[in-house]
Scaffold this motif. Structure first.
Motif, PDB file in Angstrom:
ATOM      1  N   ALA A 160     -49.327   8.348  46.400  1.00  0.00           N
ATOM      2  CA  ALA A 160     -50.065   7.240  45.794  1.00  0.00           C
ATOM      3  C   ALA A 160     -49.475   5.884  46.182  1.00  0.00           C
ATOM      4  CB  ALA A 160     -50.073   7.395  44.274  1.00  0.00           C
ATOM      5  N   VAL A 161     -48.146   5.796  46.191  1.00  0.00           N
ATOM      6  CA  VAL A 161     -47.497   4.543  46.590  1.00  0.00           C
ATOM      7  C   VAL A 161     -47.783   4.245  48.054  1.00  0.00           C
ATOM      8  CG1 VAL A 161     -45.244   3.452  46.969  1.00  0.00           C
ATOM      9  CG2 VAL A 161     -45.692   4.681  44.839  1.00  0.00           C
ATOM     10  N   SER A 162     -47.698   5.271  48.895  1.00  0.00           N
ATOM     11  CA  SER A 162     -47.939   5.080  50.324  1.00  0.00           C
ATOM     12  C   SER A 162     -49.369   4.629  50.593  1.00  0.00           C
ATOM     13  CB  SER A 162     -47.656   6.385  51.081  1.00  0.00           C
ATOM     14  OG  SER A 162     -46.298   6.761  50.958  1.00  0.00           O
ATOM     15  N   ALA A 163     -50.305   5.128  49.800  1.00  0.00           N
ATOM     16  CA  ALA A 163     -51.715   4.755  49.968  1.00  0.00           C
ATOM     17  C   ALA A 163     -52.029   3.403  49.353  1.00  0.00           C
ATOM     18  CB  ALA A 163     -52.613   5.826  49.359  1.00  0.00           C
ATOM     19  N   GLY A 164     -51.056   2.814  48.652  1.00  0.00           N
ATOM     20  CA  GLY A 164     -51.260   1.488  48.074  1.00  0.00           C
ATOM     21  C   GLY A 164     -52.167   1.467  46.868  1.00  0.00           C
ATOM     22  N   VAL A 165     -52.156   2.536  46.065  1.00  0.00           N
ATOM     23  CA  VAL A 165     -53.013   2.580  44.880  1.00  0.00           C
ATOM     24  C   VAL A 165     -52.660   1.422  43.951  1.00  0.00           C
ATOM     25  CG1 VAL A 165     -53.661   3.917  42.845  1.00  0.00           C
ATOM     26  CG2 VAL A 165     -53.287   5.073  45.034  1.00  0.00           C
ATOM     27  N   LYS A 166     -53.683   0.748  43.476  1.00  0.00           N
ATOM     28  CA  LYS A 166     -53.477  -0.403  42.590  1.00  0.00           C
ATOM     29  C   LYS A 166     -54.522  -0.387  41.475  1.00  0.00           C
ATOM     30  CE  LYS A 166     -56.150  -3.511  45.588  1.00  0.00           C
ATOM     31  NZ  LYS A 166     -56.673  -2.378  46.389  1.00  0.00           N
ATOM     32  N   PRO A 167     -54.332  -1.198  40.435  1.00  0.00           N
ATOM     33  CA  PRO A 167     -55.275  -1.199  39.317  1.00  0.00           C
ATOM     34  C   PRO A 167     -56.711  -1.424  39.765  1.00  0.00           C
ATOM     35  CG  PRO A 167     -53.300  -2.400  38.703  1.00  0.00           C
ATOM     36  CD  PRO A 167     -53.158  -2.073  40.163  1.00  0.00           C
ATOM     37  N   GLY A 168     -57.617  -0.624  39.205  1.00  0.00           N
ATOM     38  CA  GLY A 168     -59.041  -0.758  39.492  1.00  0.00           C
ATOM     39  C   GLY A 168     -59.531   0.040  40.680  1.00  0.00           C
ATOM     40  N   LYS A 188     -53.315   7.608  38.312  1.00  0.00           N
ATOM     41  CA  LYS A 188     -53.633   7.114  36.977  1.00  0.00           C
ATOM     42  C   LYS A 188     -52.553   6.154  36.498  1.00  0.00           C
ATOM     43  CE  LYS A 188     -55.797   7.202  32.930  1.00  0.00           C
ATOM     44  NZ  LYS A 188     -57.176   6.680  32.761  1.00  0.00           N
ATOM     45  N   ARG A 189     -51.298   6.513  36.719  1.00  0.00           N
ATOM     46  CA  ARG A 189     -50.165   5.695  36.287  1.00  0.00           C
ATOM     47  C   ARG A 189     -50.172   4.330  36.972  1.00  0.00           C
ATOM     48  NH1 ARG A 189     -44.998   4.937  38.263  1.00  0.00           N
ATOM     49  NH2 ARG A 189     -43.385   4.560  36.690  1.00  0.00           N
ATOM     50  N   LEU A 190     -50.632   4.286  38.214  1.00  0.00           N
ATOM     51  CA  LEU A 190     -50.667   3.028  38.963  1.00  0.00           C
ATOM     52  C   LEU A 190     -51.935   2.216  38.705  1.00  0.00           C
ATOM     53  CD1 LEU A 190     -49.158   4.260  42.357  1.00  0.00           C
ATOM     54  CD2 LEU A 190     -48.045   2.837  40.620  1.00  0.00           C
ATOM     55  N   GLY A 191     -52.804   2.728  37.847  1.00  0.00           N
ATOM     56  CA  GLY A 191     -53.940   1.929  37.401  1.00  0.00           C
ATOM     57  C   GLY A 191     -55.276   2.235  38.041  1.00  0.00           C
ATOM     58  N   ALA A 192     -55.385   3.324  38.785  1.00  0.00           N
ATOM     59  CA  ALA A 192     -56.679   3.663  39.389  1.00  0.00           C
ATOM     60  C   ALA A 192     -57.746   3.820  38.312  1.00  0.00           C
ATOM     61  CB  ALA A 192     -56.557   4.937  40.212  1.00  0.00           C
ATOM     62  N   GLU A 193     -58.920   3.311  38.607  1.00  0.00           N
ATOM     63  CA  GLU A 193     -60.022   3.373  37.636  1.00  0.00           C
ATOM     64  C   GLU A 193     -60.842   4.639  37.796  1.00  0.00           C
ATOM     65  OE1 GLU A 193     -64.053   0.794  37.064  1.00  0.00           O
ATOM     66  OE2 GLU A 193     -62.162  -0.327  36.947  1.00  0.00           O
ATOM     67  N   ARG A 194     -61.008   5.072  39.038  1.00  0.00           N
ATOM     68  CA  ARG A 194     -61.774   6.284  39.317  1.00  0.00           C
ATOM     69  C   ARG A 194     -60.932   7.186  40.210  1.00  0.00           C
ATOM     70  NH1 ARG A 194     -67.968   6.620  41.843  1.00  0.00           N
ATOM     71  NH2 ARG A 194     -68.457   8.684  40.976  1.00  0.00           N
ATOM     72  N   ILE A 195     -60.748   8.434  39.801  1.00  0.00           N
ATOM     73  CA  ILE A 195     -59.931   9.376  40.551  1.00  0.00           C
ATOM     74  C   ILE A 195     -60.767  10.624  40.821  1.00  0.00           C
ATOM     75  CG2 ILE A 195     -57.815  10.745  40.594  1.00  0.00           C
ATOM     76  CD1 ILE A 195     -56.667   8.750  38.526  1.00  0.00           C
ATOM     77  N   ILE A 196     -60.998  10.884  42.096  1.00  0.00           N
ATOM     78  CA  ILE A 196     -61.812  12.017  42.518  1.00  0.00           C
ATOM     79  C   ILE A 196     -60.869  13.113  43.010  1.00  0.00           C
ATOM     80  CG2 ILE A 196     -63.638  12.806  44.064  1.00  0.00           C
ATOM     81  CD1 ILE A 196     -64.437   9.787  44.338  1.00  0.00           C
ATOM     82  N   SER A 197     -60.867  14.243  42.325  1.00  0.00           N
ATOM     83  CA  SER A 197     -60.010  15.365  42.679  1.00  0.00           C
ATOM     84  C   SER A 197     -60.850  16.446  43.347  1.00  0.00           C
ATOM     85  CB  SER A 197     -59.339  15.931  41.429  1.00  0.00           C
ATOM     86  OG  SER A 197     -58.646  17.129  41.711  1.00  0.00           O
ATOM     87  N   LEU A 198     -60.371  16.947  44.469  1.00  0.00           N
ATOM     88  CA  LEU A 198     -61.058  18.029  45.168  1.00  0.00           C
ATOM     89  C   LEU A 198     -60.412  19.355  44.785  1.00  0.00           C
ATOM     90  CD1 LEU A 198     -61.970  15.504  46.727  1.00  0.00           C
ATOM     91  CD2 LEU A 198     -61.941  16.876  48.821  1.00  0.00           C
TER      92      LEU A 198
END
Length: 351
Positions: A160-168, A188-198
């Motif tokens: 998630a950090v490597s992908a640059g996940v940020k709020p929203g 989720k911890r980094l603030g993603a608003e929508r998370i699509i799990s495969l």
């Protein structure tokens, strides 16, 4: 001491190894309380990746049994989390934050180094490597989450950090193993608003939703790419987490990434290729690799102890050393997401 031994593909047994001894003043001896089987261990078990014969297992927590004369931050009786690699904390790579690539470090449970699926481990560079757990009387659920910090939670966080996940952000997580599920926690911890799990596994789907996934898709490959592009108005996701390492998972992650996004890849690569056409013509980046777990553990530890995250839920199979063979088989046969191995008695009052 008793320890899990790798004897070649399909050959996992419990045998005896010499009790570890302090070799340098910076060493510590850790009495293992909880260990795990990692998805990467299965590659060795299948015979896909090479592994030295002997000790195996790189995820563990335990209690300091002995500390060398130069160890100043730890003492016998301390409960500690061990990252899956040991590091000196002073080399150029460690100073830059890349503790998993320490110039003088290595990984536990390979090339003769004691493994976390055994009763004791000699830990080099103990002050730099081990993270002391504050407090006492921790619940069994917390103890499971602590052992998850040794690898899978940090690795999912690294994606998630490597992908640059940020709020929203809208994030896609490719992979529903323990690392992928921890990637959901991290997003989720980094603030993603929508998370699509495969995921196609009902148990893992439910866990992904509990961890914060807003959408769970059973589609794979081109079908998954098409559906996610439709879900995002043809734009793609802001960040893609690749947590498997196969050709299909890498292609999926790049296929759903929007222009300018970054794929955070942490899956051990097997027949996977980076699509340079996508990198060049859609400006999609690639980061990731071996997680610098020692850098991440302190901040994630605070969240575990505060009850904000519970990555120990990925440990859905338990055994002791005598059942280690089935711990591997359960994961190989997908009867378990991740196997917990109860090795020794816990620290007083902790379990």
């Amino acid at each position: 001491m008793r320890a899990t031994l790798y004897g070649g593909p399909g050959d996992i047994t419990v045998g005896e190894r010499p009790d570890p001894r302090l070799r340098t003043p910076g060493d510590a001896i850790v009495r293992v309380t909880l260990g795990c089987v990692c998805g990467s261990d299965l590659w060795y078990y299948r015979g896909v990746n090479p592994h030295a014969l002997g000790p195996i297992g790189h995820e563990f927590i335990g209690v300091i049994e002995q500390a060398g004369a130069d160890v100043t931050g730890l003492k016998p009786g301390d409960l500690v989390v061990a990252p899956f690699t040991f590091c000196d904390g002073t080399c150029a790579n460690c100073a830059a934050g890349w503790t998993g690539n320490c110039l003088n470090g290595g990984s536990f449970g390979n090339h003769g180094v004691d493994g976390g699926q055994g009763e004791y481990v000699r830990v080099p560079f103990a002050d730099a490597t081990l993270v002391k757990v504050p407090g006492s009387g921790h619940s069994d659920a917390v103890m499971k989450s602590l052992v998850a910090l040794s690898d899978v939670m940090c690795t999912g966080h690294h994606a998630a950090v490597s992908a640059g996940v940020k709020p929203g952000d809208t994030v896609a997580v490719v992979g529903d193993g323990a690392v992928g599920l921890c990637g959901v926690i991290a997003a989720k911890r980094l603030g993603a608003e929508r998370i699509i799990s495969l995921s196609r596994n009902p148990v893992r789907q439910a866990l992904a939703r509990e961890f914060g996934a807003t959408d769970v898709l059973t589609e794979r490959g081109d079908d998954a790419i098409k559906l996610i592009m439709e879900m995002t108005g043809g734009i793609g996701v802001d960040a893609a987490l690749e947590c498997v390492g196969t050709g299909e998972s890498m292609a999926t992650a790049f296929g759903v990434a929007r222009v300018g996004a970054v794929v955070g890849a942490v899956g051990v690569p097997h027949d996977s290729l980076v699509p340079l056409q996508t990198v060049i013509f859609r400006n999609v980046g690639l980061r990731g690799g071996i997680a610098p777990a020692r850098r991440y553990i302190p901040e994630l530890l605070d969240d575990v102890l505060a009850g904000r995250i519970n990555p120990g839920l990925v440990l859905d199979y338990e055994t002791d050393l005598d059942g280690i063979g089935d711990a591997y088989a359960a994961m190989l046969e997908r009867r378990a997401t991740k196997s917990l191995v109860r090795v020794g008695a816990g620290v007083q009052g902790a379990m």
